[in-house]
Design an enzyme around this catalytic site. Sequence first.
Site, PDB file in Angstrom:
ATOM      1  N   CYS B 147       0.798  -1.231   0.000  1.00 12.03           N
ATOM      2  CA  CYS B 147       0.000   0.000   0.000  1.00 12.03           C
ATOM      3  C   CYS B 147       0.832   1.284   0.000  1.00 12.03           C
ATOM      4  O   CYS B 147       0.281   2.368  -0.189  1.00 12.03           O
ATOM      5  CB  CYS B 147      -0.975  -0.010   1.170  1.00 12.03           C
ATOM      6  SG  CYS B 147      -0.195  -0.326   2.749  1.00 12.03           S
ATOM      7  N   HIS B 240      -2.814   6.704   2.893  1.00  9.68           N
ATOM      8  CA  HIS B 240      -1.398   6.813   3.228  1.00  9.68           C
ATOM      9  C   HIS B 240      -0.824   8.046   2.526  1.00  9.68           C
ATOM     10  O   HIS B 240      -0.952   8.217   1.319  1.00  9.68           O
ATOM     11  CB  HIS B 240      -0.630   5.585   2.743  1.00  9.68           C
ATOM     12  CG  HIS B 240      -0.853   4.356   3.563  1.00  9.68           C
ATOM     13  ND1 HIS B 240      -1.600   4.336   4.716  1.00  9.68           N
ATOM     14  CD2 HIS B 240      -0.401   3.079   3.409  1.00  9.68           C
ATOM     15  CE1 HIS B 240      -1.600   3.111   5.225  1.00  9.68           C
ATOM     16  NE2 HIS B 240      -0.897   2.331   4.450  1.00  9.68           N
TER      17      HIS B 240
END
Lengths: 349, 349, 349, 349
Positions: B147, B240
């Site tokens: 990710c 993120h």
Amino acid sequence: MKVGILGATGAVGQKFIRLLQGHPWFEIEALGASERSAGKKYKEAANWIEDVVLPESIKETIVKNCDPDEFSDVDFVFSGLDSSVAGEIEKAFASAGIPVISNAKNYRQDPTVPLLIPEINPDHTELIKKQTFTKDGSGWIVTNPNCVAVPLAISLKPLYDAFGIEALILTTMQAVSGAGYPGVASLDILGNVVPFISGEEPKVGPETRKILSTLEGTTLAKPHFPVQATATRVPTINGHMISVTAKLEDPPANVEELKAAYTNWKNPIADLDLPFSPNQLYKLHEEEQYPQPRLHADAENGMQLHLGRLRKAEVFDISFVAMAHNTIRGAAGGAILNAELLVKKGFLK
Amino acid sequence: MKVGILGATGAVGQKFIRLLQGHPWFEIEALGASERSAGKKYKEAANWIEDVVLPESIKETIVKNCDPDEFSDVDFVFSGLDSSVAGEIEKAFASAGIPVISNAKNYRQDPTVPLLIPEINPDHTELIKKQTFTKDGSGWIVTNPNCVAVPLAISLKPLYDAFGIEALILTTMQAVSGAGYPGVASLDILGNVVPFISGEEPKVGPETRKILSTLEGTTLAKPHFPVQATATRVPTINGHMISVTAKLEDPPANVEELKAAYTNWKNPIADLDLPFSPNQLYKLHEEEQYPQPRLHADAENGMQLHLGRLRKAEVFDISFVAMAHNTIRGAAGGAILNAELLVKKGFLK
Amino acid sequence: MKVGILGATGAVGQKFIRLLQGHPWFEIEALGASERSAGKKYKEAANWIEDVVLPESIKETIVKNCDPDEFSDVDFVFSGLDSSVAGEIEKAFASAGIPVISNAKNYRQDPTVPLLIPEINPDHTELIKKQTFTKDGSGWIVTNPNCVAVPLAISLKPLYDAFGIEALILTTMQAVSGAGYPGVASLDILGNVVPFISGEEPKVGPETRKILSTLEGTTLAKPHFPVQATATRVPTINGHMISVTAKLEDPPANVEELKAAYTNWKNPIADLDLPFSPNQLYKLHEEEQYPQPRLHADAENGMQLHLGRLRKAEVFDISFVAMAHNTIRGAAGGAILNAELLVKKGFLK
Amino acid sequence: MKVGILGATGAVGQKFIRLLQGHPWFEIEALGASERSAGKKYKEAANWIEDVVLPESIKETIVKNCDPDEFSDVDFVFSGLDSSVAGEIEKAFASAGIPVISNAKNYRQDPTVPLLIPEINPDHTELIKKQTFTKDGSGWIVTNPNCVAVPLAISLKPLYDAFGIEALILTTMQAVSGAGYPGVASLDILGNVVPFISGEEPKVGPETRKILSTLEGTTLAKPHFPVQATATRVPTINGHMISVTAKLEDPPANVEELKAAYTNWKNPIADLDLPFSPNQLYKLHEEEQYPQPRLHADAENGMQLHLGRLRKAEVFDISFVAMAHNTIRGAAGGAILNAELLVKKGFLK
């Protein structure tokens, strides 16, 4: 010694008041703030946000204007003034013969004004002698650095001495208390990251280079390493975290040599026993998940510098994270330590 | 097409279930989980944490073991398995002739397994033909990246094409959803930053380099730029954020040229009209305080890549921040887009 | 129909703009704000805080003064004005023959002004006929209740009908978005609870009693049950949670009868198919840990009322928690639903 | 005196270790935990989560089994054991003649076991004499109440004495530290409220009534007021807030009389000068926005009870909020204060 606090109702001013309670050398004599507050009792003028009770002695103190004439009975002043007014007011106090220990940015880059961190560049106090606010030298200004430059410069000093620095790339994760009060809106930061802090990044390189300068005669010889900083805000209360990757002139062979730079470093003011000096300036955390702002910012009364994740890097030479309490070590506490050093050096008396 | 989900009760598995509701091509046929869950109704086996109601059709579905024999009626499976078991199970499915679209890390560095981001390296699907799980090529594995590697590789691709990349230094600020459920303890992250995420940093460089590789014949020619990453956890839910400074081979003259790399970039799969493909892959935020995880992670159903603070750097050449939804673009949503590409390319049928 | 928005740059005004995008009946024609904003493009006048991109059509719209003369081409206006100015401005619009659908508190207790929740007291629209802003009745005001009174009144209505209400004791846990922007300072609420919200508690009883009033002729007969409320702020973004314990006139024998009051309740506007009406007004959560603001506030586009923990009480008769999206169901979305009802009833045309 | 800590590696056990550092009377002699930890050094057995550094002397201590034979050299033990094992283990220690000062719930409702808050019911220590764990009375158990019952009972005591209590309705807003470590998942509580805490509500009434009981001879005469509690979890670290509305037998005429109940109340142990006793048990906050967990939970070393918003109520008689540090006043600190009282009373020697 009797001290005044300029900007006493703001977030930094409140921190000065709190930290000076019980100080062995300094006693708060006068509080100054804006015209709007002047003439009121402190408890009415200020929206007290510290997590201790407002001291009784302060509650009833009548706030003054930030006018040197009203501060004739203090030995010096701490300034937590906003930069929009600090330039004029601090000059007026220095010109009136009242030393100013300032947290404001206005005079930080003045070549005659020390940008002082006692453990890092205590000899920079010599610059004071070049200041011309008063003929007899009785009035002068000393500043402490920005709350990012403080942990950065402290964390770099042993590396700079041992290995030299060629370039720095860093990202900060800064606490909301750095923006004062009311400061950051909860709608902006709850469960969020804001990847920009106005005016923050341009200070980091110049201030860090000035702090690490060598005093040659009465002039600072500045290092030239470039600094690329990205300043972000995260939902923490206190403690600025910085993630640093550095290119060194003469890098250590391994992480043990890197850590040894800190453990071997000699604190030049260790013998002075200054009240606000931490017992251990550098806390090297071995646990990879440390340091953390919430767990460690308050250690050693908020005056300690926390290091973690010291390691060799794939790009440049080394990486680490550093963290310190932004409103204590990085602001009011640092200024008080500056005053303590200036007492020991005879500038304040 | 009928699909199965392996690891269906975990956080990634739940996200697969949620995202596949109403999918125009794929219908959930079977759910697989650990022995502990097998045989139970899904609603009893899973602790549903998505912020939508658990679909009625899923509630009563009996969870199966992750055994290919129990998945004979699916066309392929999505795998949200934990890496501790994904290696064996995914191999078993591929060997049984059931294609595996995996979010697990186990086969990401296998030279015959595509580490696929459809807009970035769609031709890497050719690697599938080298896989030998089955004689007839009916069973194979395709993975999506970590990710952090996902937003990093997407944000780098136009720069890589236009300017070349020589080195990267980055710091991540990662959301708690990346750790699954229960994942990060609230006592660790409320009002805090944790400057380390176990196992995260070593993936970033190798995965990014593999994604940006050039397919030469049926082999990937990998770029060699080093990557230095510091991975931190912050109290955000989804999205993120990464702060990147890059050294480029042939840097742009100014920020306009830098931005033009994104606006001029041609999306190689734009014509395929894949259901999970965002209308606009790159959102370039001009406001300095953007992007922000809480405000932007959900844009374009969580499949968009957000860029901000694009600028020339004092060290190296450029700096920017990138942000994408970690469990959608960076995990389950990315895997679904992979499957859609593989349908269009004829691998899934 | 062409609508104007008063207070368009504020938090509620922004929510109106967002929610009205794509509305099947209403089109934004004009935006009004303070003198400071008037004459500017909306994108320059407003600090857009919604988590979707500011619509292109709105960005370039020139903001007007909140002067009825500048709104001659709208069919009616939504008001998200601050209460400090809403009194005069709303009166001016109504007097100029422009209906006002208001979120402000100023006219909520006016006996001729409906305090409207379409599913709860749709017949209160009859009060409009008693308003005398214009001779021909073309201008009038309708209000929606405070963001705590909305979930409270909705959650009470089936109980009021089935069992009667004698007394209420409640504690609220309110989201920061309720205070607008910048609103609550992050230093006040991060990791904290503030046990007071200025001006909130005195509204709860009077508004709830007015909403639950019976229309007798053209006059409201109000119930008399007392309400004791404690309003607190917690670090959530959206969704006010309220914890209620109630004394009933004719209490249910058990929790099944209590729940049946909700499941048997007939929504009086179910047949109107209003666009902003939730499919299911009451979501009764059986899981004890539900409802939760972060997971459920957005359900049914933020228009659903969430109930949980319905149970018999040791003191009084029953306890439950209720939760609804405070800026959608409790403010802008509620006002839009009000407008939709008023269209169907022929007041808006 | 030499003390042992049972459950030393858990959250409560860690708090015991931290709070006992530098205690003038008690020295940690032995640490007990589960079989899994026994035999290891403490630093390896425990995941230290306190925000101070793990004391050096504790780091190297070898953890023991919770077996009385291994604790022969302690004068008594503090128990932070989980309730799943506390019943058997505490009985074994008491039966072996080792007094147990417990934070576990297992013996709280035993009619011979004091549920002790030194300032509130110090005479309940007489119950110890009825315990029969040993023939010579050398082994016995004393418990402290649940972390909600503690602030509730302390806040009620002056009201109970002055006005009598007829009924209570309350809602709690509890900090995550109350659930231990790892405890509450960040995905459950970041930006959220969870309106239920398993097992919490049923303790509140019975414990509060036992604490406020009158000792008649050697038996407790319990009051009968009913209590209706709703327990919720909010994203705070330390400090449980409770919002209370109370029906009184003989209510005060006004808020001044209400406050006077606190200011006139005599602390029965004021003269004992117990080290963990706060100088001022009741902090009455006059500011409506106070108390707040983040600002006030640590006051007086976490042992103070904070009251705010004292007012007359529209339903019942009065409302207020109370707040205290849940893991200090409400757990380990309360247990240490219990031990101190038991020393002064001669039970521990």
